[in-house]
Design a protein around this motif. Structure first.
Motif, PDB file in Angstrom:
ATOM      1  N   LEU A 238       0.890  -1.225  -0.013  1.00  0.00           N
ATOM      2  CA  LEU A 238       0.012   0.087   0.017  1.00  0.00           C
ATOM      3  C   LEU A 238       1.060   1.319  -0.086  1.00  0.00           C
ATOM      4  O   LEU A 238       1.892   1.270   0.561  1.00  0.00           O
ATOM      5  N   ILE A 254      -4.067   7.265  -2.113  1.00  0.00           N
ATOM      6  CA  ILE A 254      -3.761   6.167  -1.668  1.00  0.00           C
ATOM      7  C   ILE A 254      -3.557   5.095  -2.919  1.00  0.00           C
ATOM      8  O   ILE A 254      -4.556   5.212  -3.674  1.00  0.00           O
ATOM      9  N   TYR A 283      -6.617   8.573   6.118  1.00  0.00           N
ATOM     10  CA  TYR A 283      -5.415   7.689   5.553  1.00  0.00           C
ATOM     11  C   TYR A 283      -5.065   6.494   6.645  1.00  0.00           C
ATOM     12  O   TYR A 283      -4.717   5.479   6.579  1.00  0.00           O
ATOM     13  N   LEU A 287      -4.922   2.620   6.602  1.00  0.00           N
ATOM     14  CA  LEU A 287      -3.812   1.916   6.897  1.00  0.00           C
ATOM     15  C   LEU A 287      -4.215   0.633   7.854  1.00  0.00           C
ATOM     16  O   LEU A 287      -3.780  -0.400   8.100  1.00  0.00           O
ATOM     17  N   ASN A 288      -4.948   1.383   8.893  1.00  0.00           N
ATOM     18  CA  ASN A 288      -5.644   0.519   9.910  1.00  0.00           C
ATOM     19  C   ASN A 288      -6.307  -0.655   9.312  1.00  0.00           C
ATOM     20  O   ASN A 288      -6.312  -1.972  10.024  1.00  0.00           O
ATOM     21  N   TYR A 290      -5.863  -2.215   6.637  1.00  0.00           N
ATOM     22  CA  TYR A 290      -4.928  -2.937   5.848  1.00  0.00           C
ATOM     23  C   TYR A 290      -4.357  -3.869   6.830  1.00  0.00           C
ATOM     24  O   TYR A 290      -4.141  -5.079   6.726  1.00  0.00           O
ATOM     25  N   LYS A 292      -1.857  -1.990   9.975  1.00  0.00           N
ATOM     26  CA  LYS A 292      -1.821  -0.957  11.138  1.00  0.00           C
ATOM     27  C   LYS A 292      -0.907   0.050  10.913  1.00  0.00           C
ATOM     28  O   LYS A 292       0.125  -0.051  10.080  1.00  0.00           O
ATOM     29  N   ASP A 293      -1.066   1.330  11.195  1.00  0.00           N
ATOM     30  CA  ASP A 293      -0.155   2.454  11.167  1.00  0.00           C
ATOM     31  C   ASP A 293       1.211   2.209  12.038  1.00  0.00           C
ATOM     32  O   ASP A 293       0.993   2.502  13.104  1.00  0.00           O
ATOM     33  N   GLN A 367       7.022  -0.464   7.216  1.00  0.00           N
ATOM     34  CA  GLN A 367       6.473   0.892   6.763  1.00  0.00           C
ATOM     35  C   GLN A 367       7.642   1.980   6.657  1.00  0.00           C
ATOM     36  O   GLN A 367       8.401   2.030   7.413  1.00  0.00           O
ATOM     37  N   GLU A 369       8.759   5.948   5.288  1.00  0.00           N
ATOM     38  CA  GLU A 369       7.972   7.074   5.421  1.00  0.00           C
ATOM     39  C   GLU A 369       9.203   8.092   4.739  1.00  0.00           C
ATOM     40  O   GLU A 369      10.111   7.966   5.565  1.00  0.00           O
ATOM     41  N   LEU A 379       3.457   0.502   2.801  1.00  0.00           N
ATOM     42  CA  LEU A 379       3.378  -0.241   3.991  1.00  0.00           C
ATOM     43  C   LEU A 379       3.313  -1.721   3.666  1.00  0.00           C
ATOM     44  O   LEU A 379       2.518  -1.805   2.551  1.00  0.00           O
TER      45      LEU A 379
END
Lengths: 442, 173
Positions: A238, A254, A283, A287-288, A290, A292-293, A367, A369, A379
Motif C-alpha cells: 500500500l 492512496i 489515511y 492503513l489500519n 490494511y 496498522k499504522d 512501513q 516514510e 506499508l
C-alpha cells in the motif's frame, strides 16, 4: 467506389456479427463453475471454475445505464486479463449472480458479506473538484502544448502559408514578446486545469469504498460507473503519497498495488487502484484496515546520514555540466556563479530528506516514510515479499552499510544505507515468515 | 484480516555470515574469458566498421582516446572476471536459496523456497563446450530480479533443479 462499398459492408457485417453473438450467447452455472458459450461457426466455450475466480466486476457503461444493464467481468488468479465477460445483463440479475459466484468461489468457510455495511471512504463532488485542481498540471500542460502545436501547423492549410509565417516570425520566435508567452502559458495552464478536473470527474464522481471480509470494493465514475474489487490476496502493498501543494490541502493519494499477473503479460492499469483521501486521520484509518499504522506503534529507524552524498553526486555533476555548457555557449563566465545556489539547495534538500527518512518494523510488516516537501508512505506485510536483494558498494562496505531491496509481485521497495546487520536481520525475518505462510501472489 | 504470525527471535537463527557458500566450477572462468573476448571483439569490430564507412566523422579525430578507453574497459572486464569469480557463490538451505556475487557492488540475493514458482536449467553454446549449465529460479516478482546461477556443472545443475522442484511440491501440499 471501392471505399463506398466498404463503408456500407463493414457496418453491416459488424451488425450481423453482433446479432449472431447476441443470439448464440449463453451463460450458465454447471458443476461449481460458470460456463460462457457463444459463436455460430466458430464456437467458443469458456469454463471458469468458481474456485479460481478472484473477482467479479460489474461495470455500468454509458450505454448500459438507460437500460438498467451491466457488463460483468470475471477475473481469475491464473492470468491478468479478464477471463470471462458477459457483455450485458440486467443489473439485478448481475448482482445476484455475482453474489452467488463469490459465495461459492471461497473455498474456506468464510462468507462474503454483501456491501451493505457503511462505506469506509466517500468522496463528495467538491472533493473531486479540489482533487482535480490540485493535480500536477505539468504533464497535462505538455500534452496541451503538443496538441496545440499540431493544430497550429494544420492551420496553414486553412489560412495559408503567409498567415502562419507571420505569426511565427512576429510572435513565436520573437524573443522580446514576453507578454505573448505569459498569455500563452496562462491559457495552457487554464486548459490543463480544466482537463484534469474533467478527467477526475469522469474517474471519481460518486466514489464510495467498502470493505468486506475478503476485499476492498469501490464504485466510481461519471459516465462509466465501475465497480472495482481488490481482494486482499492480490494486494501486495500500500502506498500513500502527497506533494507539497496537496499536503497543504490535506489531500493524500492512496494506491493499492496488486499482482501484475503472469510473466510476459503487459502491465496494465488494473494493477494499481488509486484514490484520494481528504485528511490525515482518514489515511491512517485506511492503513489500519490494511494492517496498522506502524509509525504509531513501533519505534522509528533511521538510515545513515552519508546517504545525502550519494543522493547529491549525480545532480551536482549534471548541474555543473549544464552550466559549463551554457556559459561556454553564451561566452560568459558570471553564469557559473548560478551554480552555487542550486548546488547548495540540492545539498541541503538531500540532507533534510535523509534526516526525515525513517522506517518502522514489526514482526508482520514494514512501513517506510520519506519525502522532503511532500510525503510518501509505503506499508508492506513481510509475507508479500518474493525475494530479498542486499547490495553493498565499496564505500558502503567501509562503513558497514548496505541497501536492501524487497522484490514483490508488484514492484520494488528499497531502503538505502541501513546497517548491514539490520539488513541481514530483515532478510532472515522474511525467510522465516515466508516459510510459514502460503504463496500469496494469486 | 490475517492471523498474526508468531514472533521469532532473530538470535536463534543462523547468521548469514556463517553460510558456507558453494563455489562455481573452475572452468567457468574460461567460459567468462571466452564470452568477454567475443563481446570486446564485437565492440571493436563495430568501431572499425564505423571508422571504415565514416572516416571523416569528427569523433575519429580522437581515435587514440577511443582505443585507450576500449583497452581500459577490456582490462577492467578481465580483472572483474577473476575477482567476481572468487566471491561468487550459492547455498541451498532449508528455507531459501542464497546467492552472492559482485565486484565493485556486492549483492546477496535470498530466495525463500515457499515463494519460488518454478526453476529451470539451461546452457548456451560456450557453456556446453565446457560441460556447464545455469540454473534459473523464478518468483512472482519482476523478471529482472529473478535468480540465475551460472557456471555449475550440468549434473549439479540438474540436481539443484530437481531439489528445488521437490521443495516447491512439498510447499504446495
Amino acid at each position: 467506389m471501392m471505399w463506398e462499398l466498404l463503408a456500407i459492408i463493414y457496418p453491416l457485417i459488424t451488425l450481423i456479427a453482433a446479432f449472431i453473438k447476441l443470439k448464440t450467447f449463453k451463460y450458465y452455472v454447471l458443476d461449481q463453475s460458470l460456463i460462457i458459450e457463444f459463436g455460430l461457426f466458430k464456437k467458443e466455450k469458456i469454463n471458469i471454475p468458481f474456485k479460481k475466480i478472484t473477482s467479479v466486476n460489474i461495470e455500468e457503461r454509458f450505454l448500459h445505464q438507460p437500460f438498467n444493464l451491466g457488463l460483468m467481468k470475471i477475473e481469475t488468479a491464473g492470468s491478468n486479463k479478464t477471463e470471462g465477460e458477459i457483455p450485458s445483463l440486467e443489473l439485478n440479475k448481475a448482482i445476484a449472480l455475482k453474489e452467488y459466484i463469490l459465495n461459492h468461489s471461497v473455498s474456506d468457510h468464510q462468507v462474503v458479506e454483501t456491501i451493505e455495511n457503511p462505506p469506509l471512504l466517500r468522496m463528495s463532488s467538491k472533493e473531486v473538484l479540489i482533487y482535480g485542481i490540485t493535480n500536477n498540471h505539468l504533464m497535462t500542460s505538455i500534452w496541451v502544448i503538443g496538441i496545440a502545436w499540431v493544430y497550429f501547423w494544420r492551420l496553414r492549410e486553412v489560412f495559408g502559408k503567409e498567415w502562419v509565417n507571420n505569426i511565427t516570425t512576429n510572435y513565436i520566435f520573437h524573443w522580446q514578446n514576453l507578454s505573448f508567452y505569459l498569455l500563452f502559458a496562462m491559457v495552457v495552464f487554464i486548459i490543463a486545469i480544466f482537463v484534469s478536473v474533467i478527467r477526475n470527474f469522469l474517474r471519481f464522481e460518486g466514489f464510495t469504498l467498502y470493505q468486506d471480509t475478503l476485499s476492498y470494493q469501490y464504485k466510481a465514475g461519471l459516465i462509466d460507473k465501475r465497480n472495482h474489487i481488490i481482494p486482499y490476496k492480490k494486494l501486495q502493498f500500500l502506498r500513500v503519497k502527497t506533494n507539497w501543494w496537496r499536503k497543504k490541502w490535506n489531500i493524500y493519494t492512496i494506491s493499492l498495488r496488486q499482482t501484475q499477473g503472469g510473466r510476459g503479460e503487459k502491465q496494465n492499469s488494473k494493477t494499481e487502484a488509486s484514490f484520494p483521501v481528504f485528511s490525515k486521520e482518514r489515511y491512517i484509518k485506511f492503513l489500519n484496515t490494511y494492517y496498522k499504522d506502524l509509525s504509531e506503534t513501533s519505534s522509528a529507524n533511521k538510515i545513515h546520514f552519508s546517504y545525502w552524498i550519494r543522493l547529491s553526486i549525480f545532480p551536482i555533476i549534471i548541474t555543473f555540466l549544464a552550466f559549463i555548457a551554457f556559459s561556454w555557449y553564451y561566452k560568459t563566465t558570471w553564469m557559473l556563479l548560478g551554480v552555487i545556489p542550486i548546488i547548495l539547495y540540492q545539498i541541503i534538500a538531500n540532507m533534510i530528506f535523509v534526516k526525515k527518512y525513517r522506517y518502522f518494523i514489526n514482526e508482520d510488516a514494514l512501513q517506510i516514510e520519506s519525502g522532503l516537501w511532500g510525503k510518501k508512505i509505503e506499508l508492506i506485510q513481510w509475507k508479500n515479499v518474493q525475494n530479498v536483494i542486499i547490495t553493498q558498494t565499496i564505500l558502503q562496505r567501509r562503513k558497514n552499510l548496505c541497501n536492501i531491496q524487497l522484490v514483490t509481485a508488484s514492484g520494488l521497495l528499497r531502503i538505502p544505507y541501513l546497517k548491514y546487520q539490520d539488513a541481514l536481520n530483515v532478510q532472515h525475518h522474511i525467510i522465516m515468515i515466508t516459510a510459514q505462510s502460503s504463496k500469496s501472489w494469486n | 484480516m490475517e492471523n498474526l504470525n508468531p514472533i521469532i527471535s532473530i538470535e536463534d537463527l543462523p547468521k548469514i555470515e556463517e553460510v558456507e557458500y558453494q563455489r562455481l566450477a573452475k572452468v567457468y572462468k574460461r567460459v567468462r574469458v571466452v564470452e568477454t573476448f567475443a563481446f570486446l571483439m564485437a565492440i571493436l569490430v563495430g568501431i572499425l566498421v564505423l571508422w571504415y564507412f565514416f572516416p571523416k566523422w569528427g569523433i575519429f579525430k580522437h581515435r587514440y582516446w577511443i582505443g585507450g578507453i576500449w583497452l581500459a574497459y577490456a582490462i577492467y572486464r578481465y580483472i572483474s572476471i577473476y575477482i567476481q569469480f572468487s566471491y561468487t557463490g550459492y547455498a541451498l538451505r532449508d528455507k531459501d536459496i542464497i546467492y552472492r556475487t559482485g565486484f565493485l557492488v556486492r549483492k546477496v540475493k535470498s530466495f525463500p523456497l515457499s515463494r519460488i514458482q518454478h526453476s529451470s536449467v539451461q546452457s548456451n553454446f560456450i557453456e556446453r563446450m565446457f560441460g556447464l549449465a545455469s540454473v534459473s529460479v523464478f518468483t512472482a516478482g519482476n523478471a529482472s530480479d529473478d535468480l540465475v546461477i551460472r557456471g555449475i556443472e550440468t549434473e549439479t545443475a540438474e540436481k539443484i533443479n530437481q531439489w528445488v522442484t521437490q521443495k516447491i511440491e512439498e510447499n504446495d501440499q
